[in-house]
Motif scaffolding. Structure first.
Motif, PDB file in Angstrom:
ATOM      1  N   SER A  17       4.811 117.540   3.725  1.00 28.18           N
ATOM      2  CA  SER A  17       4.509 118.337   2.531  1.00 28.18           C
ATOM      3  C   SER A  17       3.146 117.968   1.965  1.00 28.18           C
ATOM      4  N   SER A  18       2.807 116.683   2.022  1.00 25.92           N
ATOM      5  CA  SER A  18       1.494 116.241   1.535  1.00 25.92           C
ATOM      6  C   SER A  18       0.373 116.811   2.412  1.00 25.92           C
ATOM      7  N   THR A  21      -0.085 120.492   1.713  1.00 23.96           N
ATOM      8  CA  THR A  21      -0.824 120.704   0.463  1.00 23.96           C
ATOM      9  C   THR A  21      -2.312 120.502   0.679  1.00 23.96           C
ATOM     10  N   ARG A  22      -2.670 119.431   1.392  1.00 26.62           N
ATOM     11  CA  ARG A  22      -4.088 119.154   1.662  1.00 26.62           C
ATOM     12  C   ARG A  22      -4.716 120.286   2.480  1.00 26.62           C
ATOM     13  N   GLN A  24      -3.686 123.456   2.603  1.00 26.65           N
ATOM     14  CA  GLN A  24      -3.798 124.634   1.728  1.00 26.65           C
ATOM     15  C   GLN A  24      -5.028 124.531   0.832  1.00 26.65           C
ATOM     16  N   GLU A  25      -5.211 123.359   0.244  1.00 29.19           N
ATOM     17  CA  GLU A  25      -6.344 123.156  -0.669  1.00 29.19           C
ATOM     18  C   GLU A  25      -7.672 123.283   0.064  1.00 29.19           C
TER      19      GLU A  25
END
Length: 374
Positions: A17-18, A21-22, A24-25
């Motif tokens: 999940s981390s 997120t990275r 996606q960002e």
């Protein structure tokens, strides 16, 4: 709809999940025009690494085969829609547009149980697709056979008057046949029509005066009838040929004409029926093959990720659709999320690296495959 996607898997060091997120960002910040989706691959049954290596050798060929069948059916659909005048429809898989099916992919556990060996899953995908390809060949051959027969008839009913079928140009009332009289059909070049009209009555002795009638003309020639005594027919043919007029052999037969008409109508009906049936079959089969292809892509990403990153399975798989101008930028983002210590090894030879195992120039420090929907 995008037509070119990447399926990518990245090694997870801490948390999937981390890492998601990275990613996606980074995409949002540096390549915001690149759609990004999770590619949800279940934990499949790995077996031994030897069996996985052996399977990996077959995955590339099988993927090319399944992809080829998918594109073959799609091209057939496009041709049938064009010929039928059908407005091109959005292809679907179980009622879902194909791009949505890919970007929202869900593994079909009922069809491909995850506890089955990978080889069994691969065969369960490949064998039905091969059967569909065989069915496609049979159906297309049947349709093309009828089309060929129709085209042959149409060719006979068009083209030069010297060779074309005359049956659709001559009516029963145009032909007079009796015990002593016969009707001949003459092909007269356009530049010789005046010569024909002024000379046909005198080419031989037994020609019925003012009996010639024009039935049809094209850009080059005209079709005329002429009535004469049967005993003089061969002599008339010879004299006409000497003047540059061609006498076509033709026998009007009501039964033959009706039979040809019925044959043509049947072929046209068969063509329409087969085309409609083939189109509907292609719609359904495309969805089935596309679904199989996406499951196969999932297996391929899973297998290559295990071989690349090792056990236990720990990787993030995604689907993205970068534009051509954004590809290098997206590659840099993906590489930046990989273990920097290994990145140099996977760069291409031009960049000073090995380009992956075996010096593959398309190698990357992550698993990456391209899916071309068209």
């Amino acid at each position: 709809m995008a037509t070119r996607y990447w399926t990518v898997s990245l090694s997870v060091q801490n948390s999937a999940s981390s890492l998601w997120t990275r990613l996606q960002e980074s995409i949002s910040k540096h390549s915001f025009d690149t759609p990004l989706y999770r590619f949800n691959i279940p934990n499949l049954r790995v077996g031994t690494l030897d069996s996985l290596l052996a399977l990996s050798d077959d995955l590339l060929k099988s993927n090319a085969f399944i992809e080829g069948v998918s594109h073959k059916i799609r091209r057939q659909i496009e041709e049938l829609e064009r010929v039928s005048g059908v407005i091109s429809s959005s292809l679907t898989v179980d009622g879902v547009p194909v791009d949505s099916y890919l970007t929202r992919f869900v593994w079909d556990e009922a069809k491909y149980p995850t506890m089955s060996p990978l080889k069994e899953i691969v065969d369960g995908i490949h064998v039905p697709v091969a059967k569909i390809e065989d069915d496609l060949k049979v159906r297309v051959a049947e349709y093309n056979n009828v089309r060929s027969q129709l085209n042959a008839i149409n060719r006979k009913q068009s083209g030069s008057l010297a060779v074309r079928d005359l049956s659709n140009l001559v009516k029963q009332q145009d032909i007079i046949m009796s015990e002593h009289l016969t009707t001949l059909l003459a092909i007269v070049p356009k530049y010789s029509e005046k010569d024909w009209i002024s000379s046909y009555e005198t080419l031989t002795t037994y020609v019925v005066p003012r009996s010639s009638k024009k039935l049809y003309e094209d850009n080059d020639s005209a079709l005329y009838t002429v009535i004469l005594f049967s005993r003089d027919a061969d002599n008339f043919r010879t004299k006409a040929r000497e003047r540059g007029f061609q006498i076509r052999d033709f026998e009007y037969n009501v039964e033959t004409q009706d039979s040809r008409k019925q044959e043509l109508e049947k072929l046209m009906h068969d063509q329409d029926t087969l085309r409609s049936s083939l189109l509907q079959w292609c719609y359904a089969s495309y969805g089935e093959v596309f679904s199989s292809w996406m499951h196969f892509c999932a297996v391929r990403v899973f297998a290559e990720s295990i071989l690349r990153y090792g056990l236990p399975p720990s990787f993030l798989s995604v689907v993205m659709a970068p534009s051509v101008k954004s590809e290098k930028k997206v590659r840099a983002i993906l590489e930046g999320l990989c273990d920097n210590a290994n990145s140099a090894y996977w760069k291409s030879e031009d960049d000073g690296g090995l380009g992956g195992p075996g010096g593959d120039a398309d190698g990357h420090p992550y698993v990456s495959f391209t899916i071309n929907l068209l």
